[in-house]
Enzyme design. Structure first.
Site, PDB file in Angstrom:
ATOM      1  N   THR A 139       0.812  -1.224   0.000  1.00 52.04           N
ATOM      2  CA  THR A 139       0.000   0.000   0.000  1.00 52.04           C
ATOM      3  C   THR A 139       0.842   1.270   0.000  1.00 52.04           C
ATOM      4  O   THR A 139       1.847   1.368   0.695  1.00 52.04           O
ATOM      5  CB  THR A 139      -0.930  -0.020   1.230  1.00 52.04           C
ATOM      6  OG1 THR A 139      -1.647  -1.254   1.231  1.00 52.04           O
ATOM      7  CG2 THR A 139      -1.916   1.130   1.210  1.00 52.04           C
ATOM      8  N   GLU A 140       0.384   2.222  -0.805  1.00 50.78           N
ATOM      9  CA  GLU A 140       0.983   3.574  -0.845  1.00 50.78           C
ATOM     10  C   GLU A 140      -0.157   4.581  -0.707  1.00 50.78           C
ATOM     11  O   GLU A 140      -1.328   4.221  -0.835  1.00 50.78           O
ATOM     12  CB  GLU A 140       1.711   3.792  -2.181  1.00 50.78           C
ATOM     13  CG  GLU A 140       2.834   2.795  -2.405  1.00 50.78           C
ATOM     14  CD  GLU A 140       3.514   2.959  -3.765  1.00 50.78           C
ATOM     15  OE1 GLU A 140       3.144   3.881  -4.522  1.00 50.78           O
ATOM     16  OE2 GLU A 140       4.415   2.157  -4.040  1.00 50.78           O
ATOM     17  N   GLY A 144      -4.010   1.774  -3.026  1.00 51.73           N
ATOM     18  CA  GLY A 144      -4.555   0.885  -1.994  1.00 51.73           C
ATOM     19  C   GLY A 144      -5.197  -0.294  -2.699  1.00 51.73           C
ATOM     20  O   GLY A 144      -4.522  -1.240  -3.095  1.00 51.73           O
ATOM     21  N   SER A 145      -6.500  -0.187  -2.898  1.00 55.60           N
ATOM     22  CA  SER A 145      -7.205  -1.276  -3.604  1.00 55.60           C
ATOM     23  C   SER A 145      -6.639  -1.460  -5.005  1.00 55.60           C
ATOM     24  O   SER A 145      -6.516  -2.583  -5.491  1.00 55.60           O
ATOM     25  CB  SER A 145      -8.694  -0.945  -3.701  1.00 55.60           C
ATOM     26  OG  SER A 145      -9.237  -0.829  -2.421  1.00 55.60           O
ATOM     27  N   THR A 173       1.876  -3.783   8.236  1.00 55.24           N
ATOM     28  CA  THR A 173       1.743  -4.552   9.473  1.00 55.24           C
ATOM     29  C   THR A 173       3.087  -5.163   9.838  1.00 55.24           C
ATOM     30  O   THR A 173       3.715  -5.818   9.003  1.00 55.24           O
ATOM     31  CB  THR A 173       0.683  -5.669   9.295  1.00 55.24           C
ATOM     32  OG1 THR A 173      -0.565  -5.045   9.012  1.00 55.24           O
ATOM     33  CG2 THR A 173       0.561  -6.544  10.536  1.00 55.24           C
ATOM     34  N   GLY A 367     -25.810  -5.199  26.365  1.00 55.93           N
ATOM     35  CA  GLY A 367     -26.189  -3.908  26.948  1.00 55.93           C
ATOM     36  C   GLY A 367     -24.971  -3.165  27.473  1.00 55.93           C
ATOM     37  O   GLY A 367     -23.898  -3.229  26.860  1.00 55.93           O
ATOM     38  N   GLU A 391      -5.606  -7.044   3.157  1.00 59.12           N
ATOM     39  CA  GLU A 391      -5.595  -8.168   2.188  1.00 59.12           C
ATOM     40  C   GLU A 391      -6.783  -8.064   1.218  1.00 59.12           C
ATOM     41  O   GLU A 391      -7.357  -9.084   0.821  1.00 59.12           O
ATOM     42  CB  GLU A 391      -5.637  -9.512   2.916  1.00 59.12           C
ATOM     43  CG  GLU A 391      -4.426  -9.807   3.746  1.00 59.12           C
ATOM     44  CD  GLU A 391      -3.168  -9.923   2.923  1.00 59.12           C
ATOM     45  OE1 GLU A 391      -3.002 -10.927   2.243  1.00 59.12           O
ATOM     46  OE2 GLU A 391      -2.364  -8.985   2.954  1.00 59.12           O
ATOM     47  N   GLN A 395     -15.273  -5.077  -0.518  1.00 56.11           N
ATOM     48  CA  GLN A 395     -15.768  -4.704  -1.858  1.00 56.11           C
ATOM     49  C   GLN A 395     -14.874  -5.311  -2.947  1.00 56.11           C
ATOM     50  O   GLN A 395     -15.359  -5.867  -3.938  1.00 56.11           O
ATOM     51  CB  GLN A 395     -15.778  -3.167  -2.020  1.00 56.11           C
ATOM     52  CG  GLN A 395     -16.812  -2.430  -1.195  1.00 56.11           C
ATOM     53  CD  GLN A 395     -16.404  -2.294   0.279  1.00 56.11           C
ATOM     54  OE1 GLN A 395     -15.254  -2.440   0.628  1.00 56.11           O
ATOM     55  NE2 GLN A 395     -17.376  -2.054   1.140  1.00 56.11           N
TER      56      GLN A 395
END
Ligand SMILES: Cc1cc2nc3c(=O)[nH]c(=O)nc-3n(C[C@H](O)[C@H](O)[C@H](O)COP(=O)(O)OP(=O)(O)OC[C@H]3O[C@@H](n4cnc5c(N)ncnc54)[C@H](O)[C@@H]3O)c2cc1C
Length: 414
Positions: A139-140, A144-145, A173, A367, A391, A395
């Site tokens: 990712t940058e 991303g996607s 990560t 609750g 990962e 979508q």
């Protein structure tokens, strides 16, 4: 014959892992959620020694199949072992699971796209005496996607036979532990030809200690707060030619890119397994707390005789089991070297959906206790969402499933 019971080695492994989850992870869950960025060294060292004692190297790369006394190879169950392991450890604490030494996503990438020599060279460190970590940086800020938009470059210096990498990666990560704690590595996705789109994307192994790569930031997150999520900068980062995973040629096809993408066929079901683990933790605790209030789930009764809570609880158990079956199918296919891209994405979609729904309903049904920090339910609710993001988001994985079913390419359906 179809066999639904896990093989003996998995049952044995899970008995030990349950103890680690219960007695090593749960008692420190809240502390490391609160103390974001503090490294849980006691836990890491314990898990490292335990992994060494059982012959495992941790991470997300499967162990090699064992051989019988007569030299015959036993059935491959490496990915199945991993799925059961990740489910159980995520039942313990998914943030802490992500801190366990081993190759993490980095080793998964090497396993999926590396040659036998590369696997030998890069994965051996995870079985050494000192803990080491691995990560994968795709990712940058603007990729991303759509990872065809990756702008990190890899240029070959022919004279020195080295690749020179330049660019910035975000949301990695275990990026910090991989580069700054021990002899780890990060697999970096970069383009060898920015005009070639997907056909130019390749992955490269950058080892800890390389002066060309630096950690520049650690994220403050909603969930999985025990796990470090780092930004990295690569500045004239030189790696040997042979650190490229897959072919260095820019073919007219996207074969090289597909090699890098093969990582996801292995890792998506495993992320699905972590989702199932967190969801099961929430359901187990919910059941325990309902029981304390005298609410017993009466499984044998016809549906119309059940209370609304009982019906909903049983529905959640059905969701959980269906998600798990999808994970098991996808890892079984990976073990048996069957193409599983559709099943990998299906298991990831279902796992992400199920864990977000179950943890949310568990918080609601309890609750005030559900929202209170006295229990871990609110934490699991926060930890859940990431399974639906990294990962490949829900979508994007739905798009992959649709393309596979309808026979469309990435260009036809995006
Ligand atoms: C805690 C954490 C850890 C991470 N770890 C790693 C890691 O180790 N390595 C790594 O490389 N990355 C990592 N990531 C990044 C993660 O993989 C990306 O966040 C993810 O791929 C989505 O990319 P994006 O955030 O840029 O969102 P975008 O791609 O900008 O998407 C934003 C939204 O639009 C939707 N969307 C995008 N395109 C489409 C489309 N065609 N159709 C329908 N919807 C679409 C997405 O589903 C999403 O909901 C991590 C992220 C987090 C939060």
């Amino acid at each position: 014959m179809i066999e639904f019971d896990p093989p003996k080695p998995i049952v044995k492994q899970n008995e030990m892992l349950k103890l680690a989850a219960e007695y090593r992870m749960r008692p420190i869950s809240r502390y490391y959620d609160d103390q974001e960025h503090e490294i849980p060294w006691d836990f890491i060292n314990f898990m490292h020694v335990a992994q060494q004692a059982t012959g495992g190297g941790g991470g997300m790369a499967p162990s090699e199949p064992k051989k019988d006394a007569d030299g015959k190879e036993r059935p491959r169950i490496g990915y199945q072992l991993l799925a059961f392991m990740l489910e159980m450890l995520s039942w313990g604490d998914v943030g802490l699971f992500l801190c366990i030494p081993g190759g993490g996503l980095g080793s998964a990438a090497i396993e999926a796209a590396g040659t036998a020599e590369q696997k030998q060279k890069f994965l051996a460190r995870f079985r050494e005496e000192k803990p080491a970590f691995g990560a994968m940086a795709i990712t940058e800020a603007d990729a991303g996607s759509d990872n065809s938009a990756i702008r990190t470059t890899a240029v070959l210096d022919k004279e020195k036979n080295e690749w020179i990498l330049n660019g910035e990666k975000i949301f990695v990560t275990c990026g910090q532990k991989s580069l700054e704690e021990g002899n780890g590595l990060v697999v970096i996705w970069a383009t060898i030809d920015p005009t070639a789109g997907r056909a130019g994307i390749r992955s490269f192994v950058v080892e800890a200690g390389n002066p060309g790569i630096k950690v520049t930031k650690l994220e403050h997150k909603m969930g999985i707060r025990a796990s470090d999520t780092a930004s990295l900068v690569l500045q004239d980062c030189r790696v040997p030619f042979e650190n490229i995973l897959g072919s260095p040629e820019i073919e007219k096809t996207t074969t090289g890119f597909k090699g890098a993408m093969a990582t996801f066929d292995a890792t998506r079901p495993l992320i699905g397994a972590t989702a199932v683990g967190v969801a099961r933790a929430a359901l187990d605790l919910l059941k325990e707390k309902l029981l304390e209030q005298g609410i017993i789930i009466r499984y044998g009764l016809p549906r119309q005789k059940l209370t609304s809570i009982e019906r909903e609880f049983i529905d959640m158990e059905v969701m959980l089991r269906s998600a798990w079956l999808l994970v098991i199918k996808a890892v079984w296919m990976a073990d048996n070297r069957k193409s599983n891209s559709k099943e990998a994405s299906m298991s990831k979609v279902r796992g992400g959906d199920v864990v977000t729904k179950i943890t949310q309903r568990a918080v609601e049904m309890m609750g005030p206790l559900g929202y209170n920090r006295e229990l871990l339910l609110e934490k699991w609710f926060r930890d859940a969402k990431i399974s639906d993001i990294y990962e490949g988001t829900g979508q994007i994985n739905r798009l992959i499933v649709a393309r596979n079913i309808l026979g469309y390419s990435g260009k036809d359906l995006r």
